[in-house]
Scaffold this motif. Structure first.
Motif, PDB file in Angstrom:
ATOM      1  N   GLY A   1       0.918  -1.260  -0.092  1.00 13.81           N
ATOM      2  CA  GLY A   1      -0.114   0.089   0.193  1.00 13.81           C
ATOM      3  C   GLY A   1       1.410   1.264  -0.248  1.00 13.81           C
ATOM      4  N   PHE A   2      -0.075   2.232  -0.511  1.00 12.09           N
ATOM      5  CA  PHE A   2       0.575   3.856  -0.742  1.00 12.09           C
ATOM      6  C   PHE A   2       0.139   4.531   0.026  1.00 12.09           C
ATOM      7  N   THR A   3       0.297   5.706   0.709  1.00 11.43           N
ATOM      8  CA  THR A   3      -0.268   6.273   1.303  1.00 11.43           C
ATOM      9  C   THR A   3       1.157   7.839   1.191  1.00 11.43           C
ATOM     10  N   CYS A   4       0.870   9.052   0.828  1.00  9.56           N
ATOM     11  CA  CYS A   4       0.578  10.219   1.142  1.00  9.56           C
ATOM     12  C   CYS A   4      -0.021  11.499   1.702  1.00  9.56           C
ATOM     13  N   SER A   5      -0.702  11.916   2.806  1.00  4.43           N
ATOM     14  CA  SER A   5      -0.573  12.515   3.929  1.00  4.43           C
ATOM     15  C   SER A   5      -0.888  14.715   2.563  1.00  4.43           C
ATOM     16  N   LYS A   6      -2.112  14.692   3.040  1.00  2.00           N
ATOM     17  CA  LYS A   6      -1.655  16.586   2.902  1.00  2.00           C
ATOM     18  C   LYS A   6      -0.072  17.490   3.183  1.00  2.00           C
ATOM     19  N   LYS A   7       0.231  17.118   4.035  1.00  2.35           N
ATOM     20  CA  LYS A   7       1.645  17.524   4.504  1.00  2.35           C
ATOM     21  C   LYS A   7       2.372  17.635   3.178  1.00  2.35           C
ATOM     22  N   VAL A   8       2.463  16.226   3.015  1.00  3.33           N
ATOM     23  CA  VAL A   8       3.483  16.038   1.567  1.00  3.33           C
ATOM     24  C   VAL A   8       3.329  17.688   0.569  1.00  3.33           C
ATOM     25  N   GLY A   9       1.762  17.687   0.468  1.00  4.85           N
ATOM     26  CA  GLY A   9       1.638  19.021  -0.131  1.00  4.85           C
ATOM     27  C   GLY A   9       0.637  19.363  -1.065  1.00  4.85           C
ATOM     28  N   ASN A  10       0.645  19.500  -2.368  1.00  6.28           N
ATOM     29  CA  ASN A  10      -0.759  19.624  -3.009  1.00  6.28           C
ATOM     30  C   ASN A  10      -1.049  18.683  -3.677  1.00  6.28           C
ATOM     31  N   ALA A  11      -1.760  18.560  -4.336  1.00  8.28           N
ATOM     32  CA  ALA A  11      -2.157  16.985  -5.069  1.00  8.28           C
ATOM     33  C   ALA A  11      -1.238  16.803  -6.522  1.00  8.28           C
ATOM     34  N   VAL A  12      -0.636  17.654  -7.117  1.00  9.54           N
ATOM     35  CA  VAL A  12       0.439  16.849  -8.026  1.00  9.54           C
ATOM     36  C   VAL A  12       1.309  16.198  -6.918  1.00  9.54           C
ATOM     37  N   ALA A  13       2.162  17.795  -6.198  1.00  8.46           N
ATOM     38  CA  ALA A  13       3.143  16.346  -4.668  1.00  8.46           C
ATOM     39  C   ALA A  13       2.932  15.507  -4.556  1.00  8.46           C
ATOM     40  N   ARG A  14       1.749  14.612  -3.711  1.00  9.04           N
ATOM     41  CA  ARG A  14       1.222  13.974  -3.872  1.00  9.04           C
ATOM     42  C   ARG A  14       1.354  13.225  -4.462  1.00  9.04           C
ATOM     43  N   ASN A  15       0.544  12.746  -5.251  1.00  8.72           N
ATOM     44  CA  ASN A  15       0.882  12.669  -7.092  1.00  8.72           C
ATOM     45  C   ASN A  15       2.504  11.486  -7.750  1.00  8.72           C
ATOM     46  N   ARG A  16       3.256  12.441  -7.646  1.00  8.62           N
ATOM     47  CA  ARG A  16       3.966  12.268  -7.961  1.00  8.62           C
ATOM     48  C   ARG A  16       4.700  11.707  -6.583  1.00  8.62           C
TER      49      ARG A  16
END
Length: 110
Positions: A29-44
């Motif tokens: 599984g993979f997860t990135c919260s909003k702390k990682v950044g905006n949607a573009v940053a999280r998807n990258r």
């Protein structure tokens, strides 16, 4: 995965857990919260995590285990790709060597 092994790796956090069943499949599984950044940053960040898992987990993962890669703010999307692959190798080795920290449920906030 609250009771899973937790291994901090340079660009992400790895959680690993032995399911204890007879199914040899490996869960990922993979997860990135909003702390990682905006949607573009999280998807990258998630794309990069998926790619290192695709390349390295088949050789490193143990049958019957589940793994979760959790992205970190500022590092997952920007870290050198070869370094991220090495981070994954070290994290899985640490998780299976018994040196990883066992997570436990967090205390409720007051």
């Amino acid at each position: 995965m609250n009771r899973a092994l937790r291994v901090p790796a340079g660009a992400f956090l790895l959680q690993a857990r032995d399911r204890g069943d007879d199914d040899p499949a490996v869960g990922v599984g993979f997860t990135c919260s909003k702390k990682v950044g905006n949607a573009v940053a999280r998807n990258r960040a998630k794309r990069r995590l998926r790619e290192i898992a695709r390349l390295d987990l088949p050789a490193l993962a143990r049958p019957g285990w589940d793994y979760v890669l959790i992205g970190r703010a500022g590092t997952t999307a920007a870290r050198d790709f070869a370094a991220m692959r090495e981070d994954l190798r070290r994290a899985i080795d640490k998780a299976h060597s018994g040196k990883a920290q066992v997570g436990r449920p967090r205390e409720p906030r007051r």
